[in-house]
Scaffold this active site. Structure first.
Site, PDB file in Angstrom:
ATOM      1  NE  ARG B  45      -0.552   1.869   3.669  1.00 21.47           N
ATOM      2  CZ  ARG B  45       1.269   2.240   3.979  1.00 21.47           C
ATOM      3  NH1 ARG B  45       1.863   1.239   4.454  1.00 21.47           N
ATOM      4  NH2 ARG B  45       0.878   3.434   4.117  1.00 21.47           N
ATOM      5  CB  ALA B  47       0.527   7.023  -4.136  1.00 21.37           C
ATOM      6  NE  ARG B  88      -6.501   0.466  -3.124  1.00 23.45           N
ATOM      7  CZ  ARG B  88      -5.372   1.307  -2.313  1.00 23.45           C
ATOM      8  NH1 ARG B  88      -4.824   0.277  -1.613  1.00 23.45           N
ATOM      9  NH2 ARG B  88      -5.474   2.637  -1.295  1.00 23.45           N
ATOM     10  CD  GLN B 195      -4.028   3.268   7.957  1.00 23.19           C
ATOM     11  OE1 GLN B 195      -4.006   4.152   8.500  1.00 23.19           O
ATOM     12  NE2 GLN B 195      -4.352   3.715   5.751  1.00 23.19           N
ATOM     13  CG  ASP B 236      -3.365  10.405  -0.441  1.00 24.61           C
ATOM     14  OD1 ASP B 236      -3.135  10.623   1.324  1.00 24.61           O
ATOM     15  OD2 ASP B 236      -3.236   9.528  -0.686  1.00 24.61           O
ATOM     16  CG  ASN B 246      -2.259  13.157   4.221  1.00 22.09           C
ATOM     17  OD1 ASN B 246      -1.700  11.832   3.230  1.00 22.09           O
ATOM     18  ND2 ASN B 246      -1.449  12.898   5.394  1.00 22.09           N
ATOM     19  CE  LYS B 247      -5.637   7.758   5.500  1.00 21.46           C
ATOM     20  NZ  LYS B 247      -4.577   6.774   4.922  1.00 21.46           N
TER      21      LYS B 247
END
Lengths: 351, 351
Positions: B45, B47, B88, B195, B236, B246-247
C-alpha cells in the site's frame, strides 16, 4: 429511558456495559464481591453512576446480615464500605456516596439492625433520585443552547449510562427530543476505550435519536461538512476559573470548535467544580495502560514493546469554553465572575 | 532499511503489510492473480509503492509466457495491465507506472518477446530506482526543518512501507538519524486503519529511531506536554494553491499545530501537485466502509446498524501549511508564487 443502575427488589440492577453494544444484559448484584467486581471491571462506569452503584451496593450487600449482633453488623458495614471505596480510587463520587450512606447508620444506633439498614436504604435511594433530578435540571438549563434542527457533536459518554438519570451532556438532547424537536448528534468514537461508539451511540439510537458515529480523526472535517452547530461534552473536574478536565480528546475538540466558530459547551453538575484549584495545570492527569493502545481490540495494533503515551484526560482552558451548563443554570465567561454572581444570588434568595 | 517492494530474481518481493506489526513476512509474487490480490488486499500500500508493485508485477506475470506467439504475447500484456489498473482505481501512480512499462513494449516491436520484456523489466526497475532517489531528495530538502533533539509528530504512514525508498514524511527523519542526530517521533494511531501504530511505529522502531505512539485523541495535549517541535505528514494530492488532501485527521492536526504555534509541514514528490485544481474543495473525498468503524478489528465497537460518516481523506487549506517539502526543494507560502519561481528557475537552468 434506560437505567444504568437501580433497585430490583433488594438487589442492585445494572446494565453490564462491558458487553455493549454487542449484547444488552442486565445483571443483579447482591454480594459485596459482586458489587466490587462490577465497579472494578467497568460493568458500571461514569462518576455519578459509580457513586450510586456503590451506595445501593453497600445496602444490598448487608441485607443477608440483618440478624447479626449489632456490634458485628456495624463492624461489617464499615468493612464493606472500605472495600467498595478502593474499587476505583480516583472517582470522587464513590467515596462521597459511601460516606453519606455510612453517616445515617452511624448517627442512628439502634438495638436492632433493621432500623439503621432501612435508613441506609432510604439514603441510597435519595442519592439515586437526587442524581436523576440533577440530570433533568442540567437538561432544562442546556435546552436553550440547542437550536431546532441542530447538529450537536459530543465526545465519550456523558449520558444515561454514566449517571442515575438522563446524563449530563446528553440531558439537553434527551429533553429536546422529548419535546419533539429535531436534533442530530455526531459522536466521536473516543479511543482508547470507545465510549462514544460503544455507549453513546447505543443509548441515543435506543432512544430513537438521530446519531452518526465518526472516528476521532474525522472531527475536524466533520464540523464544516455536517454543519455542526455546537460541541457539548461532560466534565470530570472544573477549576475555580473554569478550566475543564475531561476525557482525552476534549481539548482538541475545543480548539477545532474555536477554529470553526462553533460554540463549545460543557455540561456537569455544580458539584464538579473544584474551588480549591484555580488553574487546570494543577489537575493530576492519570495515564492509562499502554496495552489499551497496543492491543485495543484484542488484536495487536502496534509493535509489542513500543512506547505509548496515553493520558486519560486533558484540560481545556476556560478561554475555549463558551458556557458551562450546570443544575444551577448556564454559566458564561468569565467564570470567576459568573460563579460569584450565582453564589450571591443563592445567598440573597435564601436571606 | 526495509524494502516495501523489490525484485527477488524474476519475482516481486513485498512485505505483507496486513500482517504487521504482529508478523514480518516477505512474500514473492509471480502470477497476475498474486500481484492483483496483493494490491487489492493492501498487502502492499501507499501510492508510490503500489505503482512500483504494479510495474514490477506486470513484468513478473509475463515471464512464463515469453515463448508465446508475439501477437498473443502483446495481447496478453495489455490484458494483464488492464487487470492491474483496476485493483485500486483511485491511486494515480498505479495507472501512471503501468503506462510507462507498456509504452516501452509498444515502442519496440521485435520478432521475439525477450527483447521487449527485457526493456519492460528495465523500465520497471527504473521506476523503482527513481522513487528511491525522489525519497532521498525529499529527505535532503527536509533535513533543515528538523532541529537537533527535535520532536516530530507524524500521522498515518508516509514512510519506507509506502514507497520504494525511505518514504516522504519519514525521509528527513531517516536522514537525520543516519547523520547521528537525535530525533524523537510521536506517531498518531490513525483510525480507522491504524497505519500510524501498525506501520509507522513498526518501521521507525526497526530502524532504531525513538518513537512513541499516541491515540489520535491525545494529539492536542501531546503537543505542549511532549514539546512537539513540528508536525510532518505526507500528501495524496496538492492543489495549485497548496491545499493538501491527505489521510483523515491531517486537517485537525494542522489546526492544532497552528493553535500551539507549531509549524505544520507536508512532504511529497513534486508529482503530487495537481495543477488542474486550484481549490481543495474540488478534490473528491472517498468514503470508507462503515464496517471499519463499527467492527474495526473483528470486535463490534458500535451498534450494528448505526450510521457512520467515514471520509478517508480531508483537505488542509494552504493557509495552515508552513512549508511543502518536495524533491525539488522546500516551498514556502504563498505556494502559487513559490511554484512559479521554482518553474522559472528550472526553465532558466535548462536554457
Amino acid at each position: 429511558m434506560i437505567s444504568a443502575v437501580r433497585w430490583h427488589g433488594d438487589a442492585v440492577r445494572i446494565i453490564d456495559q462491558t458487553l455493549l453494544p454487542a449484547e444488552y444484559r442486565e445483571i443483579d448484584l447482591r454480594t459485596l464481591d459482586e458489587v466490587a467486581e462490577a465497579i472494578r471491571s467497568l460493568r458500571v462506569r461514569g462518576a455519578p453512576a459509580i457513586g450510586i452503584a456503590a451506595a445501593l451496593g453497600l445496602v444490598a450487600s448487608l441485607r443477608p446480615f440483618l440478624d447479626e449482633e449489632p456490634a458485628a453488623f456495624r463492624a461489617r458495614l464499615e468493612r464493606h464500605a472500605a472495600t467498595l471505596r478502593t474499587t476505583r480510587p480516583t472517582a470522587v463520587n464513590l467515596a462521597w456516596a459511601l460516606e453519606r450512606v455510612l453517616r445515617v447508620a452511624r448517627d442512628h444506633r439502634d438495638t436492632s439492625n433493621r432500623g439503621p439498614w432501612e435508613r441506609m436504604r432510604a439514603e441510597a435511594t435519595a442519592i439515586l433520585e437526587e442524581d436523576q433530578e440533577l440530570c433533568r435540571r442540567i437538561g432544562e438549563a442546556g435546552l436553550e443552547l440547542i437550536p431546532d434542527r441542530g447538529v450537536v457533536m459530543t465526545h465519550c459518554n456523558a449520558g444515561a449510562l454514566a449517571t442515575g438519570g438522563i446524563g449530563t451532556a446528553l440531558a439537553p438532547i434527551y429533553l429536546a427530543a422529548e419535546r419533539r424537536r429535531v436534533v442530530r448528534v455526531v459522536v466521536t468514537e473516543t479511543r482508547p476505550l470507545l465510549q462514544g461508539s460503544r455507549l453513546t451511540a447505543w443509548e441515543l439510537q435506543r432512544a430513537g435519536i438521530d446519531v452518526t458515529v465518526i472516528s476521532d480523526n474525522a472531527a475536524a472535517s466533520t464540523m464544516p461538512r455536517l454543519g455542526v452547530d455546537l460541541v457539548l461534552v461532560g466534565a470530570d473536574r472544573i477549576t475555580a476559573r473554569g478550566d475543564v478536565a475531561n476525557k482525552i480528546g476534549t481539548y482538541g475538540l475545543a480548539v477545532l470548535a474555536r477554529h470553526h466558530g462553533v460554540p463549545f459547551y460543557v455540561a456537569a453538575p455544580y458539584s464538579t467544580f473544584d474551588f480549591s484549584i484555580e488553574s487546570g495545570d494543577r489537575i493530576p492527569i492519570e495515564e492509562r495502560s499502554a496495552e489499551e493502545i497496543r492491543r485495543g481490540f484484542g488484536t495487536l495494533t502496534a509493535p509489542e514493546a513500543v512506547p505509548v503515551f496515553s493520558p486519560a484526560f486533558d484540560v481545556t482552558p476556560a478561554e475555549l469554553v463558551s458556557a458551562i451548563v450546570t443544575d444551577r443554570g448556564v454559566l458564561r465567561p468569565p467564570y470567576t465572575e459568573s460563579l460569584r454572581v450565582l453564589a450571591a444570588g443563592r445567598a440573597a434568595s435564601r436571606g
